[in-house]
Each structure stands twice: as structure tokens, then as C-alpha cells.
Write a protein that holds these residues in place. Structure first.
Motif, PDB file in Angstrom:
ATOM      1  N   ALA A 216       0.835  -1.204   0.000  1.00  0.00           N
ATOM      2  CA  ALA A 216       0.000   0.000   0.000  1.00  0.00           C
ATOM      3  C   ALA A 216       0.868   1.252   0.000  1.00  0.00           C
ATOM      4  O   ALA A 216       0.562   2.233  -0.677  1.00  0.00           O
ATOM      5  N   ALA A 217       1.968   1.210   0.732  1.00  0.00           N
ATOM      6  CA  ALA A 217       2.865   2.366   0.794  1.00  0.00           C
ATOM      7  C   ALA A 217       3.519   2.619  -0.558  1.00  0.00           C
ATOM      8  O   ALA A 217       3.698   3.774  -0.971  1.00  0.00           O
ATOM      9  N   ILE A 218       3.862   1.556  -1.276  1.00  0.00           N
ATOM     10  CA  ILE A 218       4.441   1.706  -2.608  1.00  0.00           C
ATOM     11  C   ILE A 218       3.434   2.349  -3.558  1.00  0.00           C
ATOM     12  O   ILE A 218       3.754   3.271  -4.301  1.00  0.00           O
ATOM     13  N   LYS A 219       2.202   1.874  -3.506  1.00  0.00           N
ATOM     14  CA  LYS A 219       1.171   2.392  -4.409  1.00  0.00           C
ATOM     15  C   LYS A 219       0.785   3.831  -4.108  1.00  0.00           C
ATOM     16  O   LYS A 219       0.417   4.586  -5.002  1.00  0.00           O
ATOM     17  N   SER A 220       0.854   4.220  -2.839  1.00  0.00           N
ATOM     18  CA  SER A 220       0.411   5.557  -2.445  1.00  0.00           C
ATOM     19  C   SER A 220       1.557   6.559  -2.341  1.00  0.00           C
ATOM     20  O   SER A 220       1.355   7.692  -1.909  1.00  0.00           O
ATOM     21  N   HIS A 223       5.833  10.561  -4.404  1.00  0.00           N
ATOM     22  CA  HIS A 223       7.031  11.040  -5.084  1.00  0.00           C
ATOM     23  C   HIS A 223       6.656  11.729  -6.400  1.00  0.00           C
ATOM     24  O   HIS A 223       5.752  11.288  -7.122  1.00  0.00           O
ATOM     25  N   GLU A 224       7.347  12.776  -6.728  1.00  0.00           N
ATOM     26  CA  GLU A 224       7.043  13.573  -7.918  1.00  0.00           C
ATOM     27  C   GLU A 224       7.070  12.731  -9.189  1.00  0.00           C
ATOM     28  O   GLU A 224       6.249  12.933 -10.096  1.00  0.00           O
ATOM     29  N   LEU A 225       7.978  11.783  -9.278  1.00  0.00           N
ATOM     30  CA  LEU A 225       8.084  10.964 -10.479  1.00  0.00           C
ATOM     31  C   LEU A 225       6.810  10.162 -10.735  1.00  0.00           C
ATOM     32  O   LEU A 225       6.409   9.943 -11.886  1.00  0.00           O
ATOM     33  N   LEU A 226       6.152   9.731  -9.643  1.00  0.00           N
ATOM     34  CA  LEU A 226       4.973   8.890  -9.787  1.00  0.00           C
ATOM     35  C   LEU A 226       3.729   9.667 -10.202  1.00  0.00           C
ATOM     36  O   LEU A 226       2.765   9.073 -10.676  1.00  0.00           O
ATOM     37  N   ASN A 232       2.270   2.030 -12.164  1.00  0.00           N
ATOM     38  CA  ASN A 232       2.862   1.922 -10.829  1.00  0.00           C
ATOM     39  C   ASN A 232       2.253   0.692 -10.172  1.00  0.00           C
ATOM     40  O   ASN A 232       1.090   0.707  -9.767  1.00  0.00           O
ATOM     41  N   GLU A 233       3.012  -0.385 -10.117  1.00  0.00           N
ATOM     42  CA  GLU A 233       2.498  -1.655  -9.620  1.00  0.00           C
ATOM     43  C   GLU A 233       3.242  -2.098  -8.364  1.00  0.00           C
ATOM     44  O   GLU A 233       4.417  -1.773  -8.183  1.00  0.00           O
ATOM     45  N   ALA A 234       2.541  -2.832  -7.524  1.00  0.00           N
ATOM     46  CA  ALA A 234       3.157  -3.432  -6.338  1.00  0.00           C
ATOM     47  C   ALA A 234       2.529  -4.802  -6.134  1.00  0.00           C
ATOM     48  O   ALA A 234       1.315  -4.914  -5.954  1.00  0.00           O
ATOM     49  N   ASN A 235       3.349  -5.847  -6.207  1.00  0.00           N
ATOM     50  CA  ASN A 235       2.867  -7.216  -6.039  1.00  0.00           C
ATOM     51  C   ASN A 235       3.755  -7.953  -5.047  1.00  0.00           C
ATOM     52  O   ASN A 235       4.932  -7.613  -4.872  1.00  0.00           O
TER      53      ASN A 235
END
Length: 251
Positions: A216-220, A223-226, A232-235
Motif C-alpha cells: 500500500a505504501a508503494i502504491k500511495s 514522489h514527484e516521479l509517480l 505503478n504496480e506493487a505485487n
């Protein structure tokens, strides 16, 4: 096929049992083919000494679900991806007596294949789980920006309980089921466009299953790049079975 497929890297294969094969192929048979036939042959080649078969932690159906469309993962680290351009690699069988029907895996399963070059890694740690952060940055993003982003993300992840290390990869090539069939000299009429998986991928290794809050932290991440990223995936995957030397770019 792309001409820059060389250097250390890995094949990254995600998949599901095809819906049209649901009454023919069960999960146990599919995994037995993977372990006893397909991967066993692969790690016996001269260029792929190790393999890892994993299951997505959200796996609910062998056919995939909207939340988890590709529940199966197999990845194959190799010292030089140029091996995939030779006849020995192309000679790896995709037909087996273990599989029903035609016995051709591409008739039974939907497999996405990515060729990823190794960009960097941190020191070794034993892994039982993998969290995969993958992005397609905006077209105007410089490599330096992407690397800085992943450096920052890795610094945060390194503070997570049970974290072991991270490895960074960049996509060199990807192929569809139809392209895989063509590679093996099998007939195909599939005109589907080439897959477009995220170009950049960071794999985080954990010694125990990480909390869902990690993904969840990766997806949310703000960061400006995102903000302009196209994907933007997290598995998260659990290691089901290592094969061969079972080394993932270890010294």
C-alpha cells in the motif's frame, strides 16, 4: 527480438491457466509440469543454473482474478541474457505428456515473459517472499531520476521488518503467447500487440511475509516521479520452490 539482450539479468514469467482450459488443466498438474518437467529442463541447460517458482500472496483462482490476474511467477536469473538468443534456449520444450490436450503449454496457459537486465543490487539476504515495485516512468524521465526514486524507495523499505535486500532491473524485451509460439516454431494466428510491462522493476526480498501495508505504501507514494508515471504496480509473491543452484545474483 531486441538486439540489446545481453549481460546479467533474468527471465520473468507471470501467468494463469487459460479460462478455455479450465476443464482440462488443474493447478496441481500445471505446477507439476513446471517443477518436474519445464523448470527441471531449464536448469539443466548451460546458461540458466537457477530458477524460482512463486505464488502471488493474493492468489484466489488459478484462472486469475481482476485483483490478481497473474497468480503464478517463475523467474530465471542468468549470468548472460545473450543465452536466450541461442539454439539451446530455443530448443527448450514447451510440449509435455504431463499436460492435457495438445500438451502445448501455450494452449493451456496465458504467460507473459519479460527479459530484464540487472541494474544493481544490495547485499545478500535469504528470501522467502518478494515484493515487486514496478513503474513505467513518464517518457521525459531521465535514468538518473528513476534510479534516485528507487534509491529513496529502497532506503524506506530497508527499515521494514524482515527486509533482506533489493535488486533493480530494467526491461529489455517482452513477448506474448503468440510470440512465444513463434519462437518455438509453433503455428499462431494471434495478432495481439506486444505486451507493455513496466520498464523498471525493483525486487525486495523478505525473510517472512511482509504486511500488506508495504504494498500500500508503494502504491500511495507521493514522489514527484509517480505523479506522471504511466504504470505503478506493487505485487507480493511467496517462494514456492527453488530449483537448480537456487542463486539469485549472489556472490
Amino acid at each position: 527480438m531486441a538486439q540489446n539482450i545481453k549481460g546479467p539479468g533474468m527471465l520473468w514469467v507471470t501467468g494463469n491457466i487459460s479460462k478455455h482450459a479450465a476443464n482440462l488443466l488443474d493447478e496441481d498438474t500445471f505446477l507439476r509440469w513446471y517443477d518436474d518437467d519445464h523448470i527441471a529442463e531449464i536448469v539443466a541447460t548451460s546458461g540458466i543454473p537457477s530458477a524460482f517458482r512463486c505464488l502471488h500472496v493474493d492468489r484466489a483462482s488459478p484462472l486469475g482474478t481482476p485483483e490478481c490476474p497473474k497468480p503464478y511467477l517463475a523467474f530465471y536469473p542468468m549470468p548472460d541474457l545473450a543465452f536466450t538468443q541461442g539454439q539451446e534456449f530455443k530448443g527448450i520444450r514447451v510440449k509435455s505428456d504431463i499436460l492435457p490436450g495438445s500438451g502445448i503449454v501455450y494452449d493451456m496457459a496465458d504467460l507473459d515473459v519479460g527479459y530484464y537486465g540487472l541494474v544493481g543490487k544490495t547485499p545478500l539476504g535469504p528470501a522467502q517472499f518478494f515484493v515487486v515495485s514496478a513503474i513505467e516512468p513518464p517518457s521525459d524521465a531521465m535514468d538518473e531520476e528513476v534510479n534516485q526514486f528507487f534509491d529513496q524507495q529502497a532506503a524506506t523499505m530497508s527499515k521494514t521488518e524482515n527486509y533482506q535486500r533489493s535488486l533493480r532491473f530494467r526491461l529489455l524485451y517482452a513477448r506474448t503467447n503468440a510470440q512465444s509460439r513463434a519462437l518455438k516454431g509453433l503455428p499462431t494466428t494471434d495478432d495481439a500487440p506486444a505486451p507493455e510491462p513496466p520498464t523498471w522493476m525493483q525486487v525486495y526480498e523478505f525473510s517472512a511475509e511482509p504486511s500488506s501495508n508495504v504494498r500500500a505504501a508503494i502504491k500511495s507514494d507521493s514522489h514527484e516521479l509517480l505523479k506522471k508515471a504511466r504504470q505503478n504496480e506493487a505485487n507480493a509473491f511467496r517462494l514456492a520452490k527453488p530449483h537448480g543452484e537456487a542463486k539469485f545474483f549472489e556472490e
